[in-house]
Design a protein around this motif. Structure first.
Motif, mmCIF file in Angstrom:
data_model
loop_
_atom_site.group_PDB
_atom_site.id
_atom_site.type_symbol
_atom_site.label_atom_id
_atom_site.label_comp_id
_atom_site.label_asym_id
_atom_site.label_seq_id
_atom_site.Cartn_x
_atom_site.Cartn_y
_atom_site.Cartn_z
ATOM 1 N N ASP A 96 26.759 51.400 28.270
ATOM 2 C CA ASP A 96 25.315 51.199 28.143
ATOM 3 C C ASP A 96 24.997 49.787 27.680
ATOM 4 N N ALA B 134 15.995 52.218 42.832
ATOM 5 C CA ALA B 134 16.777 52.201 41.598
ATOM 6 C C ALA B 134 16.284 51.171 40.597
ATOM 7 N N ASP C 67 21.370 56.189 40.160
ATOM 8 C CA ASP C 67 22.698 55.793 39.692
ATOM 9 C C ASP C 67 23.654 55.579 40.857
ATOM 10 N N GLU C 68 23.594 56.471 41.836
ATOM 11 C CA GLU C 68 24.476 56.325 42.988
ATOM 12 C C GLU C 68 24.129 55.076 43.779
ATOM 13 N N ARG D 136 25.617 52.152 41.999
ATOM 14 C CA ARG D 136 27.084 52.118 42.058
ATOM 15 C C ARG D 136 27.593 51.621 43.401
ATOM 16 N N ASP E 241 20.673 46.134 38.361
ATOM 17 C CA ASP E 241 20.234 47.227 37.489
ATOM 18 C C ASP E 241 18.792 47.017 37.069
#
Length: 436
Positions: free
Chosen positions: A73, A361, A379-380, A383, A409
């Motif tokens: 995190d 995202a 999240d996917e 990634r 992000d």
């Protein structure tokens, strides 16, 4: 002659020793080594970060910073541009470190602490109150032994973003907690009508019992499956099987968007100052059986900010997409929904049959949203989900990105923050500046 040779040898030895010390210092700076056995400061070189990811063209990989070996995190204080992240110390403890997201310069760091759950890194979030920003780490611990029943507690460490001032708080807790910071405090809940709020300024702990829900009048649905959903500047936000309200404040039935059944509102995601809710169109209207209304509400007044209609899914999803807010709170995305909160416009990205076309995202203050067309959730997509895309809010146009593009992000202080895990299973936090 012999003395001269000895003097030359001594001088040469001193030079070699100085060179070795210089190399050791440089190695420590490049690796970020310190008493943690982990990055003490981010890598920042004139040639840019060592790791060069394939990123959207709005960012440059030729400049920026990089942290290697951080915890899973990180948290960002947008008003200050400061980023906080966790590192593991050689003795198994953790330390909170900070950096300036724009320049990569190392900031203050906290003392090494023991996590209440030694097997895992603590979680890391941010909270704001009274124009002050705080980083908060939290973990779930248990006390007791073979002769004493185990008791659970939530361990929190609260740090002032500006100077690292630290306060430790422990809250007795049974079960699995959800810890959020959507209002001026740290809220601990367990999916029921009860909860606890921790004041980040003075560390005060306020327990809220289920009997304090303060149900709105004439709302039997409010008393079914009652749950604390978040904290607002006006109090706790709660919901029932349908309808939602701020305790002692506004009620969703009186804040329904135009064309909606006022008794159908369900909050799906809460972010500071805003709640995303799903509504059913009013009975008898043309889209009552085929569509849903998604509305962003202001959590102070409850008033709708902007709405959009989407086809009703063939099957009710197990979880709803989480809202993601741009740093200045102008744009919000959630799943295949995109909202321009200042412009009062929104769009649902779906095909003619009503299937969701993509999952967003992240979103920036410049009006760029990033996501993927083949990802189950945000999240996917982050990634490395297939079908990465970008969307421009001014035009609402979606652009396909190269298949191996890594998405940011988030963005703060003009810098996109990217995550990447190397072959040694080390997490890299990388900051690439926006080019324009």
């Amino acid at each position: 002659m012999g003395q001269r040779i000895v003097r030359l040898a001594l001088v040469g030895g001193v030079l070699v020793l100085a060179l070795l010390l210089l190399l050791a210092m440089c190695a420590g700076g490049a690796d970020g080594g310190g008493d943690d056995g982990a990055p003490e400061r981010p890598r920042k070189r004139s040639a840019g970060p060592a790791t060069r990811l394939n990123v959207p063209r709005e960012y440059t990989t030729g400049r920026g910073w990089e942290v290697v070996g951080a915890g899973p995190d990180y948290a960002v204080s947008h008003p200050t541009g400061r980023l906080g992240y966790l590192v593991r110390t050689p003795d198994g403890r953790y330390r909170l470190r900070t950096l300036d997201a724009e320049t990569g310069r190392a900031g203050w760091h906290g003392e090494a602490l023991t996590s209440a759950d030694p097997e895992r890194f603590p979680k890391l979030i941010t909270v704001a109150k009274d124009d002050r920003q705080f980083f908060v780490t939290w973990s779930l611990g248990r006390t007791g032994d073979a002769l004493t029943p185990a008791k659970g507690f939530v361990s929190l460490d609260v740090y002032d973003v500006e100077d690292g001032g630290h306060r430790h708080v422990e809250v007795p807790w049974t079960g699995v907690p959800a810890v959020t910071a959507t209002g001026p405090g740290v809220l601990i809940t367990d999916g029921s009508a009860a909860g606890t709020v921790v004041d980040p300024v003075d560390g005060g702990v306020s327990a809220i019992g289920a009997s304090a829900a303060r149900y709105p009048e004439d709302c039997p649905a409010c008393e079914q499956l009652t749950e604390v959903r978040g904290q607002t500047a006006k109090g706790l936000l709660l919901s029932g099987s349908r309808e939602f309200w701020v305790r002692g404040g506004w009620f969703s039935r009186r804040s329904a968007p135009p064309g909606a059944d006022p008794r159908s509102g369900i909050p799906t995601s809460v972010v500071p100052g805003l709640v995303l809710a799903r509504w059913q169109p009013a009975a008898g209207t043309r889209q009552a059986a085929t569509h849903q209304i998604w509305t962003v509400h202001d959590t102070v007044s409850g008033k709708p900010v902007v709405s959009v209609r989407c086809h009703r899914p063939a099957m009710e999803p197990g979880t709803h997409p989480q809202a993601v807010l741009s740093p200045s709170a102008r744009y919000l995305v959630a799943g295949n929904l995109a909202f321009d909160l200042t412009g009062g416009k929104a769009f649902c990205f779906e095909d003619e049959g009503g299937a969701a076309r993509l999952t967003f995202a992240s979103v920036t203050d410049g009006g760029s949203a990033y996501g993927a067309t083949d990802a189950r959730d945000a999240d996917e997509a982050l990634r490395g989900g297939t079908g990465p895309v970008s969307m421009s809010f001014p035009s609402w146009d979606v652009e396909a990105l190269p298949p191996n593009t890594r998405l940011p992000d988030m963005e703060t202080a003009g810098t996109g923050v990217f995550r990447w895990t190397d072959r040694k299973d080390r997490l890299h936090l990388i900051g690439y500046p926006r080019t324009g």
